[in-house]
Structures are given as structure tokens and as C-alpha cells.
Design a protein around this motif. Structure first.
Motif, PDB file in Angstrom:
ATOM      1  N   ARG A 125      -5.130 -24.431-112.829  1.00  0.00           N
ATOM      2  CA  ARG A 125      -5.233 -23.558-113.738  1.00  0.00           C
ATOM      3  C   ARG A 125      -4.966 -23.985-114.903  1.00  0.00           C
ATOM      4  NH1 ARG A 125      -1.965 -18.167-111.768  1.00  0.00           N
ATOM      5  NH2 ARG A 125      -2.633 -18.427-109.786  1.00  0.00           N
ATOM      6  N   GLY A 126      -4.418 -24.993-115.322  1.00  0.00           N
ATOM      7  CA  GLY A 126      -4.018 -26.195-117.012  1.00  0.00           C
ATOM      8  C   GLY A 126      -2.743 -25.315-117.356  1.00  0.00           C
ATOM      9  N   LEU A 127      -1.827 -26.400-117.837  1.00  0.00           N
ATOM     10  CA  LEU A 127      -0.494 -26.219-117.772  1.00  0.00           C
ATOM     11  C   LEU A 127       0.378 -25.763-119.298  1.00  0.00           C
ATOM     12  CD1 LEU A 127       0.858 -29.173-115.723  1.00  0.00           C
ATOM     13  CD2 LEU A 127       1.283 -26.557-115.185  1.00  0.00           C
ATOM     14  N   LYS A 128       0.828 -25.233-119.488  1.00  0.00           N
ATOM     15  CA  LYS A 128       1.977 -25.154-120.618  1.00  0.00           C
ATOM     16  C   LYS A 128       2.832 -25.827-120.729  1.00  0.00           C
ATOM     17  CE  LYS A 128       0.631 -19.976-121.059  1.00  0.00           C
ATOM     18  NZ  LYS A 128       0.678 -18.815-120.901  1.00  0.00           N
ATOM     19  N   VAL A 129       3.382 -27.111-121.999  1.00  0.00           N
ATOM     20  CA  VAL A 129       4.034 -27.576-121.545  1.00  0.00           C
ATOM     21  C   VAL A 129       4.988 -27.892-123.374  1.00  0.00           C
ATOM     22  CG1 VAL A 129       4.621 -30.183-121.511  1.00  0.00           C
ATOM     23  CG2 VAL A 129       2.462 -29.505-121.315  1.00  0.00           C
ATOM     24  N   ALA A 130       6.456 -27.639-122.683  1.00  0.00           N
ATOM     25  CA  ALA A 130       7.467 -27.744-123.610  1.00  0.00           C
ATOM     26  C   ALA A 130       8.445 -29.197-124.064  1.00  0.00           C
ATOM     27  CB  ALA A 130       8.151 -26.255-123.752  1.00  0.00           C
ATOM     28  N   TRP A 131       9.152 -29.062-124.360  1.00  0.00           N
ATOM     29  CA  TRP A 131       9.919 -30.435-124.001  1.00  0.00           C
ATOM     30  C   TRP A 131      11.406 -30.129-124.665  1.00  0.00           C
ATOM     31  CZ3 TRP A 131       7.351 -34.931-123.647  1.00  0.00           C
ATOM     32  CH2 TRP A 131       5.915 -35.142-123.317  1.00  0.00           C
ATOM     33  N   LYS A 132      12.245 -30.765-123.830  1.00  0.00           N
ATOM     34  CA  LYS A 132      13.671 -30.259-123.265  1.00  0.00           C
ATOM     35  C   LYS A 132      14.207 -31.383-124.339  1.00  0.00           C
ATOM     36  CE  LYS A 132      13.662 -30.609-119.052  1.00  0.00           C
ATOM     37  NZ  LYS A 132      14.155 -30.179-117.692  1.00  0.00           N
ATOM     38  N   GLY A 179      15.897 -35.080-125.561  1.00  0.00           N
ATOM     39  CA  GLY A 179      15.651 -36.308-125.034  1.00  0.00           C
ATOM     40  C   GLY A 179      14.557 -36.398-124.833  1.00  0.00           C
ATOM     41  N   ASN A 180      13.570 -35.353-124.918  1.00  0.00           N
ATOM     42  CA  ASN A 180      11.856 -36.162-125.319  1.00  0.00           C
ATOM     43  C   ASN A 180      11.646 -36.066-123.462  1.00  0.00           C
ATOM     44  OD1 ASN A 180       9.737 -35.996-126.716  1.00  0.00           O
ATOM     45  ND2 ASN A 180       9.431 -38.751-126.056  1.00  0.00           N
ATOM     46  N   SER A 181      12.240 -35.182-122.734  1.00  0.00           N
ATOM     47  CA  SER A 181      11.561 -34.826-121.431  1.00  0.00           C
ATOM     48  C   SER A 181      10.614 -33.593-121.599  1.00  0.00           C
ATOM     49  CB  SER A 181      12.591 -34.405-120.638  1.00  0.00           C
ATOM     50  OG  SER A 181      12.179 -34.116-119.383  1.00  0.00           O
ATOM     51  N   PRO A 182       9.498 -33.169-120.714  1.00  0.00           N
ATOM     52  CA  PRO A 182       8.602 -32.254-120.834  1.00  0.00           C
ATOM     53  C   PRO A 182       8.928 -31.401-119.686  1.00  0.00           C
ATOM     54  CG  PRO A 182       7.955 -34.297-119.767  1.00  0.00           C
ATOM     55  CD  PRO A 182       9.561 -34.490-120.533  1.00  0.00           C
ATOM     56  N   VAL A 183       9.033 -30.215-119.555  1.00  0.00           N
ATOM     57  CA  VAL A 183       9.146 -29.103-118.621  1.00  0.00           C
ATOM     58  C   VAL A 183       7.665 -28.168-118.477  1.00  0.00           C
ATOM     59  CG1 VAL A 183      10.359 -27.213-120.496  1.00  0.00           C
ATOM     60  CG2 VAL A 183       9.978 -27.114-117.793  1.00  0.00           C
ATOM     61  N   ASP A 210      15.359 -29.939-107.745  1.00  0.00           N
ATOM     62  CA  ASP A 210      14.850 -29.813-108.296  1.00  0.00           C
ATOM     63  C   ASP A 210      13.597 -29.595-107.740  1.00  0.00           C
ATOM     64  OD1 ASP A 210      13.068 -31.178-110.462  1.00  0.00           O
ATOM     65  OD2 ASP A 210      13.968 -32.979-110.273  1.00  0.00           O
ATOM     66  N   PRO A 211      12.518 -28.525-108.751  1.00  0.00           N
ATOM     67  CA  PRO A 211      11.713 -28.043-108.522  1.00  0.00           C
ATOM     68  C   PRO A 211       9.868 -28.650-108.678  1.00  0.00           C
ATOM     69  CG  PRO A 211      12.238 -27.004-110.337  1.00  0.00           C
ATOM     70  CD  PRO A 211      13.448 -27.439-109.708  1.00  0.00           C
ATOM     71  N   ILE A 212      10.462 -30.207-109.330  1.00  0.00           N
ATOM     72  CA  ILE A 212       9.508 -31.033-109.803  1.00  0.00           C
ATOM     73  C   ILE A 212       9.969 -32.246-110.221  1.00  0.00           C
ATOM     74  CG2 ILE A 212       7.479 -31.588-110.573  1.00  0.00           C
ATOM     75  CD1 ILE A 212       6.056 -28.392-110.957  1.00  0.00           C
ATOM     76  N   ASP A 213      10.337 -33.502-109.874  1.00  0.00           N
ATOM     77  CA  ASP A 213      10.998 -34.189-109.900  1.00  0.00           C
ATOM     78  C   ASP A 213       9.402 -34.922-110.411  1.00  0.00           C
ATOM     79  OD1 ASP A 213      12.574 -36.143-110.582  1.00  0.00           O
ATOM     80  OD2 ASP A 213      12.887 -36.791-108.362  1.00  0.00           O
ATOM     81  N   GLY A 214       9.832 -35.744-111.997  1.00  0.00           N
ATOM     82  CA  GLY A 214       8.391 -36.412-112.058  1.00  0.00           C
ATOM     83  C   GLY A 214       7.305 -35.530-112.139  1.00  0.00           C
ATOM     84  N   THR A 215       7.239 -34.263-113.461  1.00  0.00           N
ATOM     85  CA  THR A 215       7.139 -33.962-114.072  1.00  0.00           C
ATOM     86  C   THR A 215       6.474 -34.629-114.806  1.00  0.00           C
ATOM     87  OG1 THR A 215       9.012 -32.268-114.269  1.00  0.00           O
ATOM     88  CG2 THR A 215       6.777 -32.436-116.340  1.00  0.00           C
ATOM     89  N   ARG A 216       6.361 -36.090-115.451  1.00  0.00           N
ATOM     90  CA  ARG A 216       5.005 -36.308-116.211  1.00  0.00           C
ATOM     91  C   ARG A 216       4.612 -37.652-115.776  1.00  0.00           C
ATOM     92  NH1 ARG A 216       7.295 -37.995-121.255  1.00  0.00           N
ATOM     93  NH2 ARG A 216       9.471 -38.093-121.714  1.00  0.00           N
ATOM     94  N   ALA A 217       4.734 -37.514-114.472  1.00  0.00           N
ATOM     95  CA  ALA A 217       3.481 -37.923-113.395  1.00  0.00           C
ATOM     96  C   ALA A 217       2.518 -36.719-113.224  1.00  0.00           C
ATOM     97  CB  ALA A 217       4.062 -38.258-111.953  1.00  0.00           C
TER      98      ALA A 217
END
Length: 265
Positions: free
Chosen positions: A29-36, A38-42, A87-94
Motif C-alpha cells: 500500500r505504501g509505507l510511512k517512515v519515521a526515524w528513531k 541513531g538514524n534507525s528507520p521505523v 522484534d515485529p520486523i527485524d531488518g527494517t531497512r531491507a
């Protein structure tokens, strides 16, 4: 009577498969991305799958504690004998980049040790599972690590820059070094013999490790920190100093090279 680890595993697997389907649907559907920090995406999918798993597990096992990367830590977990570590999604960048190396990771930890665990990789259709004392499986078939005895030419999952850094007292030999975003998936690749070892000389959170730790050890691999210590989970600070996951004959060779390193606990 408390549920058995096998019953807990059935719950973990069913919920992980449902969460994987939700993650795929939300990405389409298309993701909404934020940043935690340490520059880690969620993404919104991280939160949605976290909510699905927390709701499912809470209804089925209301007396268990809960520890997840995407949920504010509730220290009530310290007073529960059994705790879901997720961990609901481990490897979010991938996951964000439509690469296959992301997983849903979920474990039941009892008295500090995982007793049931699943690591599900939806895009490659791999379901890694284990219960304490029952061996480890990939899609229902027992798995074992490689019998590799030499570092030279071995398959290593990790950061190639770490191995080529000039500060090593003894240079690492030539190895096949590849990267995978998900820590849990790296460990499962070692457990199933697809790689020989995984090494990370940085702190790893409990939710990165718990399910895959059980899977790796039940398969017959070594799993612990760079000082040769096993893990204890669900402490006040839910993190471990480092990660060494390796085929049993290779682990001592790796530990000999890294145990001199001083890392924060």
C-alpha cells in the motif's frame, strides 16, 4: 497448568505468519517512515505488526510479560516468569527496500532463557523454529550447522569493514563475507549451515537475539558473546554485549581472535 513450550511455539508461529502477511500488505500500500534515535528507520508496518503480535499474545497468555522493540518498556516484565520477546520486523531497512532479508522474530523466555522461538522470513518462505530440548527446524525439517573447521574460505555474515580494519593483531584470512540486515536471520543462516558464522562486536538487544539464539543452539551451533558467555534475557537492561554465532568447530577459532576486545556490558 501452564502451556508447554510446544504449545507456545504453535502460538508464536501462527502469529508470526499473520504478522508477515500484514507487513507485506502494508508495504504494497505504501509505507510511512519515521526515524528513531541513531538514524534507525521505523515504519507504520513495524508498529502495526507489533500491535497485532501484542494483542494476539496478550489474549492467549495474559500472565506472560512483554518485551518488544516497538513498545515502551514495561518493567512489570521483570516480575513475570515467562515473557514474550519480540522484534515485529527485524531488518527494517531491507523490508523498506523490498529486499528479502527481514524477519518476524518472537520467543518465549522463561526464567531468563528462551524455551520456544520462531524466526519467519516471509519473502523467502522460511520458518525457523525451536523448542528447548527439541532441536531446530526449517519449514518442519531438522537443521544442523556446518562442520567447517577453518576460518580460511568460510562463509561469514557480518560487516566486511570490521574484518579488514588495520587494528587487528592478526589479520583475518580470506573469507566469504556477506551482509544481511536482520541479526536474527544471520543467526538462522548459521544454524541451518548456509553460512558458517555471524559476528557483531556491538551491543544487541534481547529482541534481536532471543528466538534465533534458541534456534542456533538447538541446531548445534555456538551462540554467545565474544567472551564465550551465554546470554540471559529479560534483565533490567535487555541487551547483550556482542554476538558470536558459529559452527561448533569454528567458534573457538573466532573467540580466540576477539576475546581480547573490551566492550561495554
Amino acid at each position: 497448568m501452564s502451556p508447554s513450550p510446544a504449545e507456545d511455539l504453535d502460538l508464536l508461529v501462527a502469529a508470526a505468519v499473520e504478522a508477515g502477511a500484514l507487513a507485506l500488505e502494508l508495504r504494497a500500500r505504501g509505507l510511512k517512515v519515521a526515524w528513531k534515535e541513531g538514524n534507525s528507520p521505523v515504519t507504520n508496518a513495524d508498529f502495526a505488526t507489533d500491535t497485532l503480535l501484542k494483542t494476539t499474545f496478550g489474549r492467549a497468555r495474559p500472565d506472560y510479560g512483554w518485551l518488544s522493540e516497538e513498545t515502551a518498556d514495561d518493567l512489570e516484565r521483570l516480575h513475570r516468569r515467562r515473557v514474550f520477546v519480540v522484534d515485529p520486523i527485524d531488518g527494517t531497512r531491507a523490508y523498506m527496500k523490498d529486499r528479502p532479508w527481514w524477519v518476524i522474530s518472537a520467543a518465549v523466555v522463561e526464567d531468563g532463557q528462551p524455551v520456544a522461538g520462531v524466526v519467519y522470513a516471509p519473502q523467502v518462505g522460511e520458518v525457523y523454529t525451536a523448542v528447548a530440548g527439541g532441536g531446530a527446524k526449517l519449514n518442519g525439517s531438522l537443521i544442523t550447522p556446518a562442520r567447517t573447521e577453518r576460518l580460511e574460505g568460510c562463509g561469514m555474515v557480518g560487516d566486511e569493514r570490521m574484518f579488514t580494519h588495520p587494528s587487528w593483531p592478526e589479520p583475518w584470512p580470506a573469507m566469504r563475507v556477506e551482509s544481511r540486515n536482520s541479526t536474527a536471520y544471520r543467526m538462522c543462516l548459521v544454524a541451518s549451515g548456509q553460512f558458517d558464522a555471524a559476528l557483531a562486536l556491538v551491543s544487541k538487544s534481547d529482541w534481536d537475539l532471543a528466538a534465533a539464539d534458541l534456534i542456533a543452539r538447538e541446531a548445534g551451533a555456538y551462540c554467545g558473546d565474544h567472551l564465550g558467555r551465554g546470554y540471559t534475557y529479560n534483565a533490567l537492561r535487555p541487551a547483550q554485549a556482542s554476538l558470536v554465532c558459529a559452527a561448533p568447530r569454528l567458534a573457538p577459532l573466532i573467540l580466540d581472535r576477539v576475546r581480547h576486545i573490551a566492550l561495554p556490558d
